[in-house]
Design an enzyme around this catalytic site. Sequence first.
Site, PDB file in Angstrom:
ATOM      1  N   GLN A  34       1.971 106.130  97.800  1.00  0.00           N
ATOM      2  CA  GLN A  34       2.494 105.319  96.695  1.00  0.00           C
ATOM      3  C   GLN A  34       3.997 105.095  96.824  1.00  0.00           C
ATOM      4  OE1 GLN A  34       2.692 106.768  92.352  1.00  0.00           O
ATOM      5  NE2 GLN A  34       1.090 105.224  92.356  1.00  0.00           N
ATOM      6  N   GLU A  81       9.166 105.236  85.137  1.00  0.00           N
ATOM      7  CA  GLU A  81       8.397 104.103  84.621  1.00  0.00           C
ATOM      8  C   GLU A  81       8.536 103.988  83.098  1.00  0.00           C
ATOM      9  OE1 GLU A  81       4.673 103.978  86.610  1.00  0.00           O
ATOM     10  OE2 GLU A  81       3.691 102.960  84.955  1.00  0.00           O
TER      11      GLU A  81
END
Length: 632
Positions: A247, A266
Amino acid sequence: MTNIEKHSYDVVVIGAGGAGLRAAIEARQQGMRTAIICKSLFGKAHTVMAEGGAAAAMGNVNSKDNWQVHFRDTMRGGKFLNHWRMAELHAREAPQRIWELETYGALFDRTKDGKISQRNFGGHEYPRLAHVGDRTGLELIRTLQQKIVSLQQDDQREHGDFEKYLRVFHEVTVSELLKDGDRISGAFGYARDDGRFLLFEAPAVVLATGGIGKSFQVTSNSWEYTGDGHALALRAGGTLVNMEFVQFHPTGMVWPPSVKGILVTESVRGDGGVLTNSEGKRFMFDYIPDVFKDKYATSEEEADRWYTDADNNRRPPELLPRDEVARAINSEVKAGRGSPHGGVYLDVSKRLPADEIRRRLPSMYHQFKELADVDITAEPMEVGPTCHYVMGGIEVDPDSQAAVGVSGLFAAGEVSGGMHGSNRLGGNSLSDLLVFGRRAGSYAAEYVTGLEGRPSVLDSDVEAAVSFALAPLSREDGENPYQVQLDLQKTMHELVGIIRKAPEIENALSTLVALRERASTVSAVGGRTYNPGWHVALDLRNLLVVAECVARAALIREESRGGHTRDDFPEMSAHWRQRNLICSLAKDEPGVTVREQPLPTMPVELLSLFERTELSKYLTDEELSVLASSPE
Ligand code: FAD
């Protein structure tokens, strides 16, 4: 023979992040004499760096949330390559594990009515991340450590010895697992401070060593994430599943160079941050893939309305899963619409008042102020993709976390594979650590209890481990290990990074062969005391083998899915969705072997949680026929 400090335990847990600590607590509570070993200081695992939160469908902020919705989101995020059973167990058990943490003393942020607060995150349909500002990992580690101390205090009261059942060995790196036939018999390692060797005799080992980020040049991971657990499992005869899925978090810092790759949580997007390019355009609307079209807003107006009325509007595309956002940023920069330092802009300053930003995102505020002289309450951040997490990992039985092919070996947390499929949703790691850490500790204890006799450690294996460890110190005029590490990271970054194609991966593979040769001749100057050059020399073997797993599997998987994007095969393929790629090491031969293995079949009752139209985007007609023949 060299002096070796010897210990004997029932369960040895390698790694003191969330997964390792939760496993150790469980094993200890089941009466096992348990050791926790960690490469850095106790309390300094990656888990402590986790910012955004732990995903658990408690339904505190939106009562429509439940384990089935969480399961659906996780499978969607992983593009249906997840091991369905792990995703199911995770979604079902995560809420219990979060509530349990509160019984250990954790204190999460609260809703107005006093429940654990939950925040929005990419790919999660409802607000789902239990959090403590943007310092959730710190609270998690603090609480688990506190629980360990309280268990040690119990032992002191009962047995007069704090460490009778649970002892932490910190700044000790495990370099070899030991076996008696097919069974684990212990672990061998060295202390980072004085270089002494340690031998742990134990019938069960839980690997909880985290990720592989240091095999790439730009990463949010710290120095110790060199794929040790992955490599230890391989060398012990275990297998790794789907290592091609790495990722790249969309938002790492890009400037100044000394901090490149450090994570920008995030939560910034979850709390309203928008992404724009150098033309001021909010570009994510141009990158909503077909499979997500009906779930994301197609205009800025709708996206903005969602923050106050999530029931009647679709989510902003900034909250698409990480793989989508990372690829979009990559494309914008490549198209010449990037920021001055090669990223894009992320701005939360126009969304929230300055006080609110400082309250909700305290670490981000300080990180940018101190490291980049940027005030995020008044100006945008510059961000770009950074290698963050590996979805691939040790192949395990989903219920017990027992490693496939090695009796007595268990794995939990980031080092294990399967749970997250081709792409992990933010917040699903912290809950994964708790759910599967507990399971690994519990099943390791059950395994030890059921053993008839303890396996033995062979002297010849220990001698081999000692001579491998000493080799770089005895070589003169060998290459500098840091240079080999740097070249390896550059190779992976440039040739097996966020966008991949066959000739580049092939190029990487031949470079890795050459790097393996170079690594076998590195020398470390100085002795065994405080010698980081020596430690890097020893890490190289692990970095190289995990890098090769990633590259080999990436070459074989001829499709684009989640964290694996092939420029030459840009579509998802139904054929490849049915296949896992399994890496193993051939005996006495250098190099990694990769084979295909069918994915386990998801039961109809779980398939039925999805709309048939959605499933048809991933599954073949043959797979869907099960649904047609089952009652609606
Ligand atoms: P880690 O916490 O990585 O711990 C690994 C342990 O293994 C360490 O103690 C290390 O010293 C030890 N170790 C490694 N090799 C050896 C060896 N050879 N010998 C002995 N010990 C060894 N996830 C979320 O769900 N939510 C978030 O908000 C979030 N934010 C993140 C922010 C950052 C900056 C980063 C880097 C990650 C974030 N993640 C988040 C991901 C998540 O934190 C990690 O995936 C998770 O913490 C991994 O936990 P773990 O227990 O598997 O391993």
